[in-house]
Design a protein around this motif. Structure first.
Motif, PDB file in Angstrom:
ATOM      1  N   PRO A 136      -1.609   3.252   4.468  1.00 16.54           N
ATOM      2  CA  PRO A 136      -1.873   2.248   3.412  1.00 16.54           C
ATOM      3  C   PRO A 136      -0.671   1.356   3.132  1.00 16.54           C
ATOM      4  CG  PRO A 136      -2.687   4.402   2.757  1.00 16.54           C
ATOM      5  CD  PRO A 136      -1.856   4.616   3.979  1.00 16.54           C
ATOM      6  N   TYR A 179      -0.583  -1.179   5.762  1.00 18.49           N
ATOM      7  CA  TYR A 179      -1.667  -2.148   5.588  1.00 18.49           C
ATOM      8  C   TYR A 179      -1.283  -3.223   4.570  1.00 18.49           C
ATOM      9  CZ  TYR A 179      -6.178  -4.035   4.093  1.00 18.49           C
ATOM     10  OH  TYR A 179      -7.208  -4.872   3.753  1.00 18.49           O
ATOM     11  N   PHE A 180      -0.783  -2.805   3.403  1.00 16.63           N
ATOM     12  CA  PHE A 180      -0.437  -3.773   2.359  1.00 16.63           C
ATOM     13  C   PHE A 180       0.798  -4.585   2.737  1.00 16.63           C
ATOM     14  CE2 PHE A 180      -2.865  -0.670  -0.248  1.00 16.63           C
ATOM     15  CZ  PHE A 180      -3.848  -1.540  -0.696  1.00 16.63           C
ATOM     16  N   ARG A 201      -0.417  -7.191   5.220  1.00 16.06           N
ATOM     17  CA  ARG A 201      -1.264  -8.168   4.528  1.00 16.06           C
ATOM     18  C   ARG A 201      -0.439  -9.102   3.653  1.00 16.06           C
ATOM     19  NH1 ARG A 201      -6.719  -8.114   4.080  1.00 16.06           N
ATOM     20  NH2 ARG A 201      -7.641  -9.390   2.423  1.00 16.06           N
ATOM     21  N   ARG A 202       0.631  -8.571   3.054  1.00 18.82           N
ATOM     22  CA  ARG A 202       1.496  -9.396   2.230  1.00 18.82           C
ATOM     23  C   ARG A 202       2.312 -10.355   3.085  1.00 18.82           C
ATOM     24  NH1 ARG A 202       4.182  -5.629   0.304  1.00 18.82           N
ATOM     25  NH2 ARG A 202       2.782  -5.138  -1.438  1.00 18.82           N
TER      26      ARG A 202
END
Length: 228
Positions: A187, A190-191, A194-195
């Motif tokens: 996770p 993932y963030f 994405r950021r």
């Protein structure tokens, strides 16, 4: 100790835990299938099938559903699956992250083979409860009854059983902590991705890969936790 029976006892007593494991692994399967259908990748078909098989097998394991398959079958299957991922990582012309992903997949397959072996007493030095319960009674001396509580000692069974249980528990602890860390890592990755590039990453075929990887790692960590 029959590790398989102990694990089933914990899972049977805690229905909520079985549902949590099933929900995590089911979410991983659903996300994986969505990625496959949405982006229709034509490569690495064998890898996709192996990942889905592993997640489905773990759900069956959580609910202790026996398909009347000899335990050696899944053990050999997942060992060869791990070897296949290592072969892909070593031979395929891919980037470093892809190679690391294949090595991680190989570790997942090896973990499944290990889990099957531990749950079915398939480790060297392990014995069934019947064999572990066989005892040698002290010799009757001068007509005295030496069959006293506390004086019944297993013959060569207890040291072997304790030794096998000790190193198996150590491996289970390492697997539990390792997959728990990976369940947190995916996770965060993932963030972070994405950021870094929200538009590009959201449209990439691999954008949801950390989601099903996190679900699979969390479910695996819980399954190994029940073996402790």
């Amino acid at each position: 100790t029959n590790i398989k029976a102990a694990m089933f006892h914990v899972l049977s007593d805690n229905v909520a835990l079985r549902w949590i494991v099933s929900a995590l692994l089911g979410a991983g399967i659903a996300t994986y299938i969505y990625v496959l259908v949405r982006h229709a990748p034509r490569t690495n078909t064998v890898g996709h099938v192996l990942h889905l098989t592993m997640l489905a097998a773990m759900i069956l394991m959580a609910w202790h559903i026996d398909l009347d398959v000899p335990p050696m079958g899944p053990i050999i299957f997942f060992l060869f699956a791990g070897i296949w991922f290592v072969h892909v990582a070593c031979t395929a012309s891919s980037t470093a992250p892809d190679r690391l992903h294949n090595y991680y997949s190989a570790a997942m397959m090896a973990a499944m083979a290990w889990m099957y072996a531990v749950m079915n007493d398939g480790l060297p030095g392990n014995h069934s409860p019947d064999s572990a319960s066989r005892i040698t009674r002290p010799t009757n001396i001068s007509g005295m009854d030496m069959n006293m509580p506390g004086m019944e000692m297993p013959r060569n069974e207890m040291p072997q059983t304790l030794s096998a249980s000790s190193w198996a528990t150590s491996v289970n602890w390492i697997a539990t902590l390792g997959f728990a860390i990976m369940a947190l890592y995916w996770p965060l990755r993932y963030f972070a991705e994405r950021r870094r590039s929200p538009i590009t990453y959201a449209s990439a075929p691999s954008s949801l890969a950390p989601v099903y990887q996190a679900c699979g790692a969390a479910g695996t960590a819980l399954m190994f936790g029940n073996l402790l």
